[in-house]
Design an enzyme around this catalytic site. Structure first.
Site, PDB file in Angstrom:
ATOM      1  N   SER A 244       0.845  -1.198   0.000  1.00  0.00           N
ATOM      2  CA  SER A 244       0.000   0.000   0.000  1.00  0.00           C
ATOM      3  C   SER A 244       0.876   1.243   0.000  1.00  0.00           C
ATOM      4  O   SER A 244       1.983   1.236   0.555  1.00  0.00           O
ATOM      5  CB  SER A 244      -0.923  -0.016   1.226  1.00  0.00           C
ATOM      6  OG  SER A 244      -0.172  -0.037   2.422  1.00  0.00           O
ATOM      7  N   GLU A 245       0.393   2.309  -0.627  1.00  0.00           N
ATOM      8  CA  GLU A 245       1.137   3.573  -0.717  1.00  0.00           C
ATOM      9  C   GLU A 245       0.202   4.715  -0.326  1.00  0.00           C
ATOM     10  O   GLU A 245      -0.648   5.134  -1.112  1.00  0.00           O
ATOM     11  CB  GLU A 245       1.662   3.786  -2.142  1.00  0.00           C
ATOM     12  CG  GLU A 245       2.694   2.755  -2.591  1.00  0.00           C
ATOM     13  CD  GLU A 245       4.121   3.084  -2.159  1.00  0.00           C
ATOM     14  OE1 GLU A 245       4.321   4.102  -1.469  1.00  0.00           O
ATOM     15  OE2 GLU A 245       5.030   2.309  -2.523  1.00  0.00           O
ATOM     16  N   THR A 246       0.335   5.172   0.919  1.00  0.00           N
ATOM     17  CA  THR A 246      -0.437   6.337   1.342  1.00  0.00           C
ATOM     18  C   THR A 246       0.329   7.612   0.985  1.00  0.00           C
ATOM     19  O   THR A 246       1.560   7.599   0.929  1.00  0.00           O
ATOM     20  CB  THR A 246      -0.748   6.266   2.856  1.00  0.00           C
ATOM     21  OG1 THR A 246       0.434   5.884   3.578  1.00  0.00           O
ATOM     22  CG2 THR A 246      -1.841   5.258   3.135  1.00  0.00           C
TER      23      THR A 246
END
Length: 274
Positions: A244-246
């Site tokens: 995941s890439e916030t």
């Protein structure tokens, strides 16, 4: 596209935890509290600088239950992943361990985390140099000190991630969110889309195009096999994988909550697949 400076220092204030994002002593104190509350088993894999690189596992791992691994803190400027794991643990009830074997790597790069730097104190990238040769982990010139420790335990990590690996990263250059995902499909399935949509509840989803030279479509970079930790574990047989890439340009506590939420969704989705 501008590239990330591995030695730029990024820190934020967290109102949730009442500290700075690189406050490593508060982080470890909060982690210890949750490890004790949940009865997690602690295994020290090696030393990352003057900090232990620890793996935590749910007690009484049972054959027949899905085995999932969640990891965070590979890059020191991506602090909402480790704090998101703390938030996730705060909400977790031990009854979950009757359904899954859970393993956690909360903070892989403590020396980078403490400085707010992407790389570790040796100037190495802890999320590169994970090779597979003859079904086993192998290092190369890009493998960090932390990476070598993880590779020494690749059989343990392979077993821990059999049904899935989630690694929580952040992109300090972005206002939008996206994921890398791995499924045994030609196109992203329900699993990938659901995890993307979880982050989409917190931030705008990245438009189609390229990020770090990888094609993004509908907020997903799909089956991109590089030498990262998550791609490594999928090569070793994990059923599904997600990175995941916030977006680092958004509010820090919102990013913490998004990371906590995707951990919860990941577990729910893997259980639903069984």
């Amino acid at each position: 596209m501008s590239s990330r400076d591995p030695f730029a220092s990024y820190t934020w204030k967290s109102d949730i935890f009442s500290c700075e994002s690189n406050d490593i002593s508060t982080f470890y104190a909060c982690l210890k509290e949750q490890v004790t509350r949940l009865g997690l088993l602690e295994r020290t894999l090696g030393d990352a600088g003057r900090y232990p690189l620890n793996l935590y596992q749910s007690p009484a791992q049972k054959s027949g239950q899905p085995s999932l691994l969640i990891s965070a803190g590979f890059h020191g400027e991506e602090a909402a992943g480790p704090w998101g794991m703390l938030h996730f643990l705060n909400e977790l009830e031990p009854e979950l361990f009757q359904r899954i074997n859970l393993s956690l790597l909360p903070l892989v790069n403590p020396t980078g985390f403490k400085r707010g730097h992407r790389f570790n104190k040796l100037g190495q990238n802890p999320n590169r140099g994970f090779l597979v040769e003859n079904g086993r982990g192998k290092s190369n010139d890009d493998t960090s000190a932390e990476g070598k420790i993880l590779l020494e335990h690749s059989q343990l990590l392979q077993a821990a991630s059999k049904e899935g690996i989630l690694t929580c990263h952040e992109d300090v250059l972005q206002n939008d969110t996206y994921i890398y995902s791995f499924e045994a499909n030609q196109t992203p399935g329900h699993f990938s889309r659901t995890l993307r949509d979880t982050l989409g509840e917190f931030f705008p989803i990245a438009p189609d195009g390229f990020i770090d030279d990888c094609p993004v479509a509908d907020g997903i970079i799909f089956n991109h096999f590089d030498l990262s930790f998550e791609a490594f574990l999928v090569r070793l047989g994990a059923n599904v994988g997600v990175c995941s890439e916030t977006p680092g340009k958004q509010n820090f506590d919102q990013r913490v909550l998004a990371n906590s939420a995707i951990m919860q969704t990941f577990i729910e989705q893997v259980i639903a697949r069984q």
